[in-house]
Motif scaffolding. Structure first.
Motif, PDB file in Angstrom:
ATOM      1  N   ARG A 174       0.811  -1.219   0.000  1.00  0.00           N
ATOM      2  CA  ARG A 174       0.000   0.000   0.000  1.00  0.00           C
ATOM      3  C   ARG A 174       0.847   1.272   0.000  1.00  0.00           C
ATOM      4  O   ARG A 174       0.338   2.343  -0.292  1.00  0.00           O
ATOM      5  CB  ARG A 174      -0.984  -0.024   1.160  1.00  0.00           C
ATOM      6  CG  ARG A 174      -2.139  -0.991   0.861  1.00  0.00           C
ATOM      7  CD  ARG A 174      -3.333  -0.717   1.740  1.00  0.00           C
ATOM      8  NE  ARG A 174      -4.480  -1.457   1.269  1.00  0.00           N
ATOM      9  CZ  ARG A 174      -5.127  -2.368   1.984  1.00  0.00           C
ATOM     10  NH1 ARG A 174      -4.741  -2.649   3.216  1.00  0.00           N
ATOM     11  NH2 ARG A 174      -6.170  -2.992   1.477  1.00  0.00           N
ATOM     12  N   THR A 175       2.144   1.167   0.301  1.00  0.00           N
ATOM     13  CA  THR A 175       3.001   2.343   0.112  1.00  0.00           C
ATOM     14  C   THR A 175       3.201   2.594  -1.380  1.00  0.00           C
ATOM     15  O   THR A 175       3.460   3.716  -1.787  1.00  0.00           O
ATOM     16  CB  THR A 175       4.379   2.194   0.798  1.00  0.00           C
ATOM     17  OG1 THR A 175       5.099   1.135   0.177  1.00  0.00           O
ATOM     18  CG2 THR A 175       4.249   1.962   2.293  1.00  0.00           C
ATOM     19  N   LEU A 176       3.067   1.538  -2.175  1.00  0.00           N
ATOM     20  CA  LEU A 176       3.203   1.661  -3.625  1.00  0.00           C
ATOM     21  C   LEU A 176       1.872   2.000  -4.291  1.00  0.00           C
ATOM     22  O   LEU A 176       1.847   2.619  -5.351  1.00  0.00           O
ATOM     23  CB  LEU A 176       3.748   0.357  -4.216  1.00  0.00           C
ATOM     24  CG  LEU A 176       5.110  -0.082  -3.683  1.00  0.00           C
ATOM     25  CD1 LEU A 176       5.426  -1.501  -4.127  1.00  0.00           C
ATOM     26  CD2 LEU A 176       6.193   0.886  -4.138  1.00  0.00           C
ATOM     27  N   ARG A 177       0.782   1.587  -3.661  1.00  0.00           N
ATOM     28  CA  ARG A 177      -0.553   1.853  -4.212  1.00  0.00           C
ATOM     29  C   ARG A 177      -1.556   1.853  -3.070  1.00  0.00           C
ATOM     30  O   ARG A 177      -2.051   0.810  -2.642  1.00  0.00           O
ATOM     31  CB  ARG A 177      -0.912   0.801  -5.249  1.00  0.00           C
ATOM     32  CG  ARG A 177      -2.215   1.106  -5.920  1.00  0.00           C
ATOM     33  CD  ARG A 177      -2.357   0.348  -7.214  1.00  0.00           C
ATOM     34  NE  ARG A 177      -3.749   0.345  -7.583  1.00  0.00           N
ATOM     35  CZ  ARG A 177      -4.355  -0.653  -8.162  1.00  0.00           C
ATOM     36  NH1 ARG A 177      -3.690  -1.746  -8.468  1.00  0.00           N
ATOM     37  NH2 ARG A 177      -5.614  -0.571  -8.464  1.00  0.00           N
ATOM     38  N   ALA A 178      -1.876   3.016  -2.586  1.00  0.00           N
ATOM     39  CA  ALA A 178      -2.685   3.172  -1.374  1.00  0.00           C
ATOM     40  C   ALA A 178      -4.071   2.551  -1.478  1.00  0.00           C
ATOM     41  O   ALA A 178      -4.591   2.031  -0.495  1.00  0.00           O
ATOM     42  CB  ALA A 178      -2.803   4.657  -1.017  1.00  0.00           C
ATOM     43  N   GLU A 179      -4.675   2.596  -2.652  1.00  0.00           N
ATOM     44  CA  GLU A 179      -6.059   2.134  -2.789  1.00  0.00           C
ATOM     45  C   GLU A 179      -6.166   0.640  -3.111  1.00  0.00           C
ATOM     46  O   GLU A 179      -7.236   0.155  -3.460  1.00  0.00           O
ATOM     47  CB  GLU A 179      -6.789   2.947  -3.853  1.00  0.00           C
ATOM     48  CG  GLU A 179      -6.404   2.621  -5.288  1.00  0.00           C
ATOM     49  CD  GLU A 179      -5.075   3.200  -5.761  1.00  0.00           C
ATOM     50  OE1 GLU A 179      -4.736   2.979  -6.932  1.00  0.00           O
ATOM     51  OE2 GLU A 179      -4.364   3.861  -4.983  1.00  0.00           O
ATOM     52  N   LEU A 180      -5.094  -0.097  -2.982  1.00  0.00           N
ATOM     53  CA  LEU A 180      -5.070  -1.517  -3.312  1.00  0.00           C
ATOM     54  C   LEU A 180      -6.090  -2.305  -2.499  1.00  0.00           C
ATOM     55  O   LEU A 180      -6.188  -2.158  -1.288  1.00  0.00           O
ATOM     56  CB  LEU A 180      -3.671  -2.078  -3.055  1.00  0.00           C
ATOM     57  CG  LEU A 180      -3.470  -3.552  -3.385  1.00  0.00           C
ATOM     58  CD1 LEU A 180      -3.633  -3.787  -4.887  1.00  0.00           C
ATOM     59  CD2 LEU A 180      -2.107  -4.006  -2.907  1.00  0.00           C
ATOM     60  N   ARG A 181      -6.835  -3.160  -3.196  1.00  0.00           N
ATOM     61  CA  ARG A 181      -7.782  -4.064  -2.542  1.00  0.00           C
ATOM     62  C   ARG A 181      -7.079  -5.380  -2.219  1.00  0.00           C
ATOM     63  O   ARG A 181      -6.381  -5.938  -3.060  1.00  0.00           O
ATOM     64  CB  ARG A 181      -8.980  -4.322  -3.449  1.00  0.00           C
ATOM     65  CG  ARG A 181      -9.841  -3.083  -3.589  1.00  0.00           C
ATOM     66  CD  ARG A 181     -10.850  -3.283  -4.659  1.00  0.00           C
ATOM     67  NE  ARG A 181     -10.163  -2.971  -5.921  1.00  0.00           N
ATOM     68  CZ  ARG A 181     -10.766  -2.781  -7.069  1.00  0.00           C
ATOM     69  NH1 ARG A 181     -12.064  -2.900  -7.162  1.00  0.00           N
ATOM     70  NH2 ARG A 181     -10.085  -2.485  -8.145  1.00  0.00           N
ATOM     71  N   ILE A 182      -7.289  -5.857  -0.988  1.00  0.00           N
ATOM     72  CA  ILE A 182      -6.649  -7.090  -0.537  1.00  0.00           C
ATOM     73  C   ILE A 182      -7.691  -7.982   0.109  1.00  0.00           C
ATOM     74  O   ILE A 182      -8.455  -7.537   0.972  1.00  0.00           O
ATOM     75  CB  ILE A 182      -5.505  -6.810   0.455  1.00  0.00           C
ATOM     76  CG1 ILE A 182      -4.414  -5.953  -0.214  1.00  0.00           C
ATOM     77  CG2 ILE A 182      -4.925  -8.123   0.986  1.00  0.00           C
ATOM     78  CD1 ILE A 182      -3.318  -5.499   0.713  1.00  0.00           C
ATOM     79  N   LEU A 183      -7.698  -9.246  -0.299  1.00  0.00           N
ATOM     80  CA  LEU A 183      -8.513 -10.268   0.334  1.00  0.00           C
ATOM     81  C   LEU A 183      -7.554 -11.178   1.084  1.00  0.00           C
ATOM     82  O   LEU A 183      -6.703 -11.824   0.473  1.00  0.00           O
ATOM     83  CB  LEU A 183      -9.308 -11.073  -0.708  1.00  0.00           C
ATOM     84  CG  LEU A 183     -10.066 -12.292  -0.188  1.00  0.00           C
ATOM     85  CD1 LEU A 183     -11.102 -11.895   0.872  1.00  0.00           C
ATOM     86  CD2 LEU A 183     -10.717 -13.036  -1.339  1.00  0.00           C
ATOM     87  N   TYR A 184      -7.667 -11.176   2.399  1.00  0.00           N
ATOM     88  CA  TYR A 184      -6.811 -12.028   3.213  1.00  0.00           C
ATOM     89  C   TYR A 184      -7.441 -13.403   3.323  1.00  0.00           C
ATOM     90  O   TYR A 184      -8.662 -13.528   3.453  1.00  0.00           O
ATOM     91  CB  TYR A 184      -6.646 -11.446   4.621  1.00  0.00           C
ATOM     92  CG  TYR A 184      -5.951 -10.116   4.645  1.00  0.00           C
ATOM     93  CD1 TYR A 184      -4.568 -10.045   4.561  1.00  0.00           C
ATOM     94  CD2 TYR A 184      -6.669  -8.933   4.756  1.00  0.00           C
ATOM     95  CE1 TYR A 184      -3.918  -8.811   4.593  1.00  0.00           C
ATOM     96  CE2 TYR A 184      -6.029  -7.707   4.783  1.00  0.00           C
ATOM     97  CZ  TYR A 184      -4.656  -7.656   4.707  1.00  0.00           C
ATOM     98  OH  TYR A 184      -4.025  -6.445   4.731  1.00  0.00           O
TER      99      TYR A 184
END
Length: 132
Positions: free
Chosen positions: A75-85
């Motif tokens: 997220r430092t590279l792309r703040a709006e990144l969606r992540i499914l854990y």
């Protein structure tokens, strides 16, 4: 992104069988899949394609670290990144995620392909970074 759109998805999972099953489910419905077997590989795969990756599916716990730490790095590279854990841990790791304010888009192992695809479609359609 609409639910009918095809996405580029990065899978970060150290278990080859689980990674393969996730890849098969996602590619069957037309998604492009990148894979990483550890957190270092995840960062290497993500950096040159940060703008093209629509979703990351990440195991919370793998040898060498926490998925939360890697998510913060991504997220430092792309703040709006969606992540499914994804996780097989039900108590301590979920409590840690909540305590650290991590997004709660999670899928508990074992899960079905249908559950995975439904969750992925929801995250892609909603476009919500708060959801994961």
């Amino acid at each position: 992104m609409s639910s009918d759109s095809r996405a580029t998805i990065l899978i970060v999972e150290d278990e080859p069988l689980i990674r393969r099953l996730i890849r098969m489910a996602l590619t069957e419905v037309g998604h492009t899949v990148l894979e990483a077997g550890n957190f270092g590989e995840a960062l290497e795969a993500f950096r040159p394609r940060a703008d093209a990756i629509d979703l990351v599916i990440m195991d919370l716990v793998m040898p060498g670290g926490s998925g939360l730490d890697v998510a913060n790095e991504l997220r430092t590279l792309r703040a709006e990144l969606r992540i499914l854990y994804i996780t097989g841990y039900r108590n301590s790791m979920l409590s840690r995620c909540i305590a650290e304010g991590a997004p709660t888009a999670m899928l508990l192992k074992p899960f079905s392909a249908a559950d995975l695809l439904t969750r992925v479609a929801d995250l892609l359609r909603d476009g919500s970074t708060a959801a994961g």
